[in-house]
Structure formats: structure tokens, C-alpha cells
Design a protein around this motif. Structure first.
Motif, short mmCIF file in Angstrom:
data_model
loop_
_atom_site.label_atom_id
_atom_site.label_comp_id
_atom_site.label_asym_id
_atom_site.label_seq_id
_atom_site.Cartn_x
_atom_site.Cartn_y
_atom_site.Cartn_z
N PRO A 118 48.97 84.63 9.44
CA PRO A 118 49.98 84.19 9.03
C PRO A 118 49.55 83.15 7.99
O PRO A 118 48.79 82.43 7.77
N LEU A 119 50.44 83.25 6.43
CA LEU A 119 50.06 82.41 5.37
C LEU A 119 50.48 80.98 5.83
O LEU A 119 51.61 80.79 6.59
N VAL A 120 50.00 80.03 5.31
CA VAL A 120 50.31 78.52 5.50
C VAL A 120 51.74 78.46 4.77
O VAL A 120 51.64 78.43 3.63
N ARG A 121 52.59 78.00 5.56
CA ARG A 121 53.92 77.82 4.69
C ARG A 121 54.14 76.51 4.06
O ARG A 121 54.61 76.18 3.07
N THR A 122 53.30 75.52 4.52
CA THR A 122 53.48 73.97 3.96
C THR A 122 52.25 73.43 3.87
O THR A 122 51.70 72.79 4.86
N PRO A 123 51.47 73.93 2.89
CA PRO A 123 50.11 73.37 2.73
C PRO A 123 50.14 71.86 2.07
O PRO A 123 51.06 71.58 1.65
N GLU A 124 49.11 71.24 2.59
CA GLU A 124 48.99 69.91 2.22
C GLU A 124 47.55 69.35 1.76
O GLU A 124 46.51 69.91 2.37
N THR A 125 47.66 68.69 0.82
CA THR A 125 46.22 68.17 0.16
C THR A 125 46.37 66.68 -0.22
O THR A 125 47.51 66.16 -0.28
N THR A 126 44.98 66.04 -0.02
CA THR A 126 44.92 64.59 -0.59
C THR A 126 44.62 64.55 -2.20
O THR A 126 43.97 65.27 -2.72
N HIS A 127 45.23 63.49 -2.73
CA HIS A 127 44.83 63.28 -3.92
C HIS A 127 44.51 61.79 -4.29
O HIS A 127 45.45 60.98 -3.65
N ARG A 128 43.80 61.30 -5.09
CA ARG A 128 43.68 59.85 -5.48
C ARG A 128 44.39 59.56 -6.83
O ARG A 128 44.47 60.31 -7.78
N ILE A 129 45.17 58.73 -6.76
CA ILE A 129 46.06 58.14 -7.82
C ILE A 129 44.98 57.44 -8.91
O ILE A 129 44.24 56.38 -8.52
N TYR A 130 44.78 57.92 -10.17
CA TYR A 130 43.83 57.28 -11.18
C TYR A 130 44.51 56.47 -12.03
O TYR A 130 45.63 56.53 -12.20
N PHE A 131 43.56 55.33 -12.45
CA PHE A 131 43.90 54.37 -13.10
C PHE A 131 44.82 54.73 -14.54
O PHE A 131 45.71 54.10 -14.97
#
Length: 174
Positions: free
Chosen positions: A5-18
Motif C-alpha cells: 500500500p502507498l504511504v498515505r501520510t509521508p513525513e520528512t525532516t528539513h532544516r530551517i535556513y538562515f
């Protein structure tokens, strides 16, 4: 052979840039949209093998944003790592609504919520068109069951999410 089954709620991390922050070190309000939309594009490519530009060229159609609803709840700060979770909460023959949540790195604090409403349009004419049957099947498999979408329900959804995260944090403290 059954497909996963496809991932319904994908999640990724991101860094906040200056460069994306204001003088207080908070993510600029307008930049939240960039972080959300870039995260969704990456997640769609990774989890659903969809390249939005290629899809538009092949089908002469693509999604355009018609409306955003956004709520800023806690600042995302320069240098911080955030989680971005996205999910399809509504679709019909030519529209869809994606909910996007920005969370603290530990996933326990809600920083912002965005609903992006999109229309599927023909590239050559800019007019609304219907999703293909194949796309409708895919959207059906991705639509989350636990969010009851109401076109006027954004504020109520934000309130419910805040309560849900507060309950989760209280459970962590026990």
C-alpha cells in the motif's frame, strides 16, 4: 503478487535556513509555503514515483493552487530541524486538498498547519479538466480516512490537531 500500500501520510525532516528567516530568527511567514510545497513535491516523487513536471508534459495537465489556509502556531527557528507531514484529505474529479503539518523535530509540537486546495487544469488552455481513471484510483488509495474534510472547517481542524498533540505530550510525560 500483491503491491505494498502507498504511504498515505509521508513525513520528512528539513532544516530551517538562515536566509529564510526574519530578524528575530523565525522562519518568514511567506517561506512556510515554500517549505511545505517543496516537502510535498519530494514526498510525491519518493513515495508515489510522480514527477510533477513530467506528468504535466505527458498528460498536458497539472495541479494549480487555488487557495491556501494556513495557521502559524509556534515559530520555526533558524537552524532548527522540523518534520513536515503531508496527506491528501479530499479529492473529486478535478480538485484535491492536501493538508500539511510542520512539527517540532520530536514530532510532539505542532508549529503550523496548511491546507492547499488545487485544481487539475489543462496546461495548454488553463481550464479545469478531470483526473484520469488511473489518477482517481491512486487518489482514492491515498485519501486519509480519519480527516473529515469540510470546506469551511479549517479552524476546527487546527483546534482538533492542537488538542491531539497536547494529549500525546501528556501521555509522554506519564
Amino acid at each position: 503478487m500483491a503491491t505494498a500500500p502507498l504511504v498515505r501520510t509521508p513525513e520528512t525532516t528539513h532544516r530551517i535556513y538562515f536566509q529564510d528567516c526574519d530578524m528575530l530568527g523565525h522562519l518568514n511567514n511567506a517561506r512556510y509555503l515554500d517549505y511545505f510545497l517543496n516537502a510535498r513535491e519530494d514526498q510525491v516523487a519518493q513515495h508515489y514515483a510522480l514527477n510533477m513536471g513530467q506528468l504535466a508534459r505527458e498528460q498536458n495537465a497539472g495541479w494549480v493552487i487555488t487557495k491556501h489556509h494556513i495557521s502559524y502556531l509556534r515559530p520555526a527557528r533558524q537552524g532548527e530541524t522540523v518534520r513536515i507531514r503531508t496527506q491528501l484529505i479530499h479529492f473529486d474529479n478535478s480538485n484535491l486538498v492536501v493538508e500539511m503539518q510542520m512539527l517540532s523535530q520530536d514530532g510532539l509540537r505542532l508549529k503550523a498547519v496548511l491546507w492547499s486546495e488545487m485544481a487539475y487544469v489543462q496546461v495548454s488552455t488553463g481550464t479545469r479538466t478531470d483526473h484520469s481513471d488511473e489518477m482517481m484510483d491512486m487518489l482514492e488509495s491515498l485519501d486519509v480516512d480519519d480527516v473529515n474534510y469540510d470546506v469551511d472547517g479549517f479552524d476546527e481542524r487546527v483546534k482538533a490537531l492542537r488538542k491531539e498533540f497536547k494529549r500525546q505530550r501528556a501521555g509522554e510525560e506519564d
